[in-house]
Design a protein around this motif. Sequence first.
Motif, PDB file in Angstrom:
ATOM      1  N   GLY A  45      35.431 -42.163  42.933  1.00  0.00           N
ATOM      2  CA  GLY A  45      36.435 -41.664  43.863  1.00  0.00           C
ATOM      3  C   GLY A  45      37.240 -42.808  44.457  1.00  0.00           C
ATOM      4  N   CYS A  46      38.554 -42.646  44.485  1.00  0.00           N
ATOM      5  CA  CYS A  46      39.422 -43.658  45.090  1.00  0.00           C
ATOM      6  C   CYS A  46      40.615 -42.962  45.729  1.00  0.00           C
ATOM      7  N   ASN A  47      41.078 -43.529  46.834  1.00  0.00           N
ATOM      8  CA  ASN A  47      42.252 -42.969  47.513  1.00  0.00           C
ATOM      9  C   ASN A  47      43.554 -43.527  46.942  1.00  0.00           C
ATOM     10  N   LEU A  48      43.466 -44.470  45.989  1.00  0.00           N
ATOM     11  CA  LEU A  48      44.649 -45.029  45.329  1.00  0.00           C
ATOM     12  C   LEU A  48      44.558 -44.755  43.822  1.00  0.00           C
ATOM     13  N   ARG A  49      45.648 -45.092  43.115  1.00  0.00           N
ATOM     14  CA  ARG A  49      45.665 -44.951  41.651  1.00  0.00           C
ATOM     15  C   ARG A  49      46.476 -46.100  41.051  1.00  0.00           C
ATOM     16  N   CYS A  50      45.879 -47.303  41.046  1.00  0.00           N
ATOM     17  CA  CYS A  50      46.578 -48.425  40.424  1.00  0.00           C
ATOM     18  C   CYS A  50      46.704 -48.154  38.922  1.00  0.00           C
ATOM     19  N   TRP A  51      47.852 -48.477  38.351  1.00  0.00           N
ATOM     20  CA  TRP A  51      48.030 -48.192  36.920  1.00  0.00           C
ATOM     21  C   TRP A  51      47.084 -49.020  36.062  1.00  0.00           C
ATOM     22  N   PHE A  52      46.702 -50.210  36.605  1.00  0.00           N
ATOM     23  CA  PHE A  52      45.864 -51.117  35.810  1.00  0.00           C
ATOM     24  C   PHE A  52      44.384 -50.974  36.146  1.00  0.00           C
ATOM     25  N   CYS A  53      44.003 -49.908  36.854  1.00  0.00           N
ATOM     26  CA  CYS A  53      42.621 -49.776  37.338  1.00  0.00           C
ATOM     27  C   CYS A  53      41.613 -50.075  36.225  1.00  0.00           C
ATOM     28  N   TRP A 152      51.160 -39.610  41.176  1.00  0.00           N
ATOM     29  CA  TRP A 152      50.519 -40.411  42.214  1.00  0.00           C
ATOM     30  C   TRP A 152      51.434 -41.485  42.795  1.00  0.00           C
ATOM     31  N   GLU A 153      52.618 -41.640  42.253  1.00  0.00           N
ATOM     32  CA  GLU A 153      53.476 -42.761  42.656  1.00  0.00           C
ATOM     33  C   GLU A 153      53.698 -42.807  44.180  1.00  0.00           C
ATOM     34  N   ASP A 154      54.135 -41.700  44.770  1.00  0.00           N
ATOM     35  CA  ASP A 154      54.477 -41.702  46.197  1.00  0.00           C
ATOM     36  C   ASP A 154      53.230 -41.850  47.071  1.00  0.00           C
ATOM     37  N   LYS A 155      52.174 -41.118  46.707  1.00  0.00           N
ATOM     38  CA  LYS A 155      50.946 -41.160  47.509  1.00  0.00           C
ATOM     39  C   LYS A 155      50.353 -42.579  47.495  1.00  0.00           C
ATOM     40  N   HIS A 156      50.314 -43.177  46.322  1.00  0.00           N
ATOM     41  CA  HIS A 156      49.789 -44.535  46.190  1.00  0.00           C
ATOM     42  C   HIS A 156      50.610 -45.505  47.041  1.00  0.00           C
ATOM     43  N   GLU A 157      51.922 -45.374  46.947  1.00  0.00           N
ATOM     44  CA  GLU A 157      52.822 -46.284  47.660  1.00  0.00           C
ATOM     45  C   GLU A 157      52.632 -46.159  49.174  1.00  0.00           C
ATOM     46  N   GLU A 158      52.482 -44.926  49.664  1.00  0.00           N
ATOM     47  CA  GLU A 158      52.268 -44.707  51.106  1.00  0.00           C
ATOM     48  C   GLU A 158      50.953 -45.295  51.599  1.00  0.00           C
TER      49      GLU A 158
END
Length: 255
Positions: A45-53, A152-158
């Motif tokens: 589980g993560c609250n972010l979604r880095c593209w390179f995770c 996930w772009e906007d959520k990750h950025e926020e």
Amino acid sequence: MPVNADATDVASESEGDLPINELFYSLQGEGVLAGVPTVFIRTSGCNLRCWFCDSYHTSWEPTHAWMDVDEILAEVESHEQCEHVVVTGGEPMMHTEVVELLNQLSANGYHTTVETNGTIHRDAAIDLASISPKLASSTPTPAKDPKGEGEWEDKHEERRVDMDALSSLVEQYEFQLKFVVTGDQDMPEIESLLQRLRQSTTRRIGNDDVLLMPEGATRERLEETREATAELAMEYGYRYTPRLHVDLWNDAPGT
Ligand code: SF4
């Protein structure tokens, strides 16, 4: 012991248990404790979604078994020679139960490191907060999103930088600030974030507390990124950190 189980929604958390993606013994690969034999507890589980995770099955497609603190401790203790434990993810600080786990590990004499993206602060027995704030270059734009959806772009950025949480982590714990570097375009943002952080805390943040880590989860990719990252570390006076586990075992699971 890999404990990958059927894909389950992390939101369906069972009370008192933690979603564990894998639990294994290896060498710490990154940061000031690189090379130290360590048991890794990887929560899902993560609250972010880095593209390179590099732990895709804790973020983009979370996969895990549920374990309670006693079960986790028993597994850690089976590695009798080991004194260091890393609690990683995903984002382990998402889970309230991680506090009890860290407190129990500390009470049992372990050195505890938490690998966190720095967006959530919790009060727990943490010997080293290994904080990896996520830069703009981590954002999963539609072109970079591994699922190709861009949702996930906007959520990750926020969410990717929370200065209050970051400052609290730096104030309370021994820390290292570890940045995944994709190129020299990341440096102005690192400089600016450090300036803001230094202004928001009384804690001294030395340049050797700041680690530049090359982006890449495979030997092939690190071949392309590590030399440029090392040169940036010298140019700016920060510390370079290798990814020893990738050098040694490439992208094999459980390393
Ligand atoms: S913060 Fe860490 S675990 Fe979460 S998506 Fe980014 S790299 Fe993956």
